[in-house]
Structures are given as C-alpha cells and as structure tokens.
Design an enzyme around this catalytic site. Structure first.
Site, PDB file in Angstrom:
ATOM      1  N   ASN A  40       0.860  -1.178   0.000  1.00 53.16           N
ATOM      2  CA  ASN A  40       0.000   0.000   0.000  1.00 53.16           C
ATOM      3  C   ASN A  40       0.897   1.229   0.000  1.00 53.16           C
ATOM      4  O   ASN A  40       1.855   1.310   0.762  1.00 53.16           O
ATOM      5  CB  ASN A  40      -0.926   0.004   1.219  1.00 53.16           C
ATOM      6  CG  ASN A  40      -2.002   1.059   1.104  1.00 53.16           C
ATOM      7  OD1 ASN A  40      -1.710   2.240   1.022  1.00 53.16           O
ATOM      8  ND2 ASN A  40      -3.240   0.619   1.088  1.00 53.16           N
ATOM      9  N   ARG A  41       0.615   2.155  -0.869  1.00 57.39           N
ATOM     10  CA  ARG A  41       1.492   3.314  -1.064  1.00 57.39           C
ATOM     11  C   ARG A  41       1.128   4.503  -0.178  1.00 57.39           C
ATOM     12  O   ARG A  41       1.737   5.570  -0.304  1.00 57.39           O
ATOM     13  CB  ARG A  41       1.464   3.768  -2.536  1.00 57.39           C
ATOM     14  CG  ARG A  41       1.757   2.718  -3.590  1.00 57.39           C
ATOM     15  CD  ARG A  41       2.903   1.749  -3.423  1.00 57.39           C
ATOM     16  NE  ARG A  41       4.111   2.213  -2.782  1.00 57.39           N
ATOM     17  CZ  ARG A  41       5.069   1.434  -2.314  1.00 57.39           C
ATOM     18  NH1 ARG A  41       4.990   0.141  -2.422  1.00 57.39           N
ATOM     19  NH2 ARG A  41       6.128   1.928  -1.753  1.00 57.39           N
TER      20      ARG A  41
END
Length: 165
Positions: A40-41
């Site tokens: 997840n960024r």
C-alpha cells in the site's frame, strides 16, 4: 464472510486535513495499524507530500508526524462483513458518524477520500456538512488499484499540500 471493524480516528483539535479510507484490509487489521500492507502506497504518498520519510518510521512515530502536519486519519466504514480486503466485497456495512467527528475539528478545511469507495460512502455519511469543506477524491493508495502508476497517484495526492498551507 468475516465481520470487520475500523480503528479509532487519529485526530486532534489542530487537524486541518482528514484523510478517509474505506475499511482497513486484512494485513492492517492483523497488525492493528492503518495502511500496514507493504504494497500500500499511503505512507509513501503522504510522506512525499509533507517531505517526511513516513515509511521509514515506526508506526507510532508515523501517526505523531501526521498530527504534527495537521493530518488526521479515519475510515468511512465503521463495520462491515467482508471476505478478504477488497472494497467490492463489503457487505452489511455501517458508516462511521463522520458528521459528529468533523464537528469536533475546529480547524478542518479539507476532507480527502482515499479511493472511490471511500468517497461514495463518505459523501453520503457527511450529507449537508460536505459543502463546508474542500473535498479531494484521491486515487486509492491500495495495491489493488494498479490501473494508475505511482507517479500519477502522487500528482493527485499533492493536492493535500495546498490544504495544509
């Protein structure tokens, strides 16, 4: 389908921007941390916006740093049944009382939705209060949303910076 619940909001009286996701995924729930999935960024995107290496910090330090920059976190879904982590699998959901939360944030100027599902549910939950804030519909930081490259996501997420000035 397993029943899932969100985490408590991470806000304080100085919160200026509130970032709302949908509901934590499996990895986040297992670790009891917002955006714990390594792919997840979220921490990378927000870190680049504020100029801090959030992904290199311990979780509690990440949260403290967000609050120092006047950024709060929560989710639009209080609880729901969901197999896996995909928003498309949300069933029997109950929304968080976003109106009650934002009423406690005197400096709030913007609400940013992390993804389309969060925006749809959050806008409905906020009702008429939504017109009081700048609304940012940001591309999801989730690894499941791979249609948009990181650079394009970052370009959109940079709008948070303007709200913090």
């Amino acid at each position: 389908m397993t029943f899932k619940r969100c985490f408590s909001p991470v806000v304080d009286s100085n919160t200026k921007v509130l970032v709302l996701g949908s509901l934590p995924g499996e990895v986040s729930l297992a670790h009891n941390q917002y955006y714990a999935h390594r792919q997840n960024r979220f921490w990378h995107l927000v870190g680049e916006v504020i100029g801090e290496n959030l992904s290199g910090m311990e979780y509690t330090e990440r949260l403290r740093t967000l609050l120092q920059y006047r950024i709060g976190l929560w989710d639009v879904v209080a609880e729901a049944r969901r197999a896996g982590s995909l928003d498309s699998n949300l069933r029997d959901l109950a929304s968080n009382d976003l109106s009650a939360l934002v009423a406690t944030l005197p400096h709030l100027v913007a609400i940013a939705f992390n993804g389309n599902t969060a925006a749809k549910i959050g806008e409905r939950a906020l009702g008429a209060r939504i017109s009081q804030y700048r609304i940012l519909k940001l591309p999801s930081s989730s690894p499941a949303y791979a249609a948009l490259p990181y650079a394009a996501k970052l370009a959109a997420w940079r709008a948070l910076h303007d709200c913090l000035a």
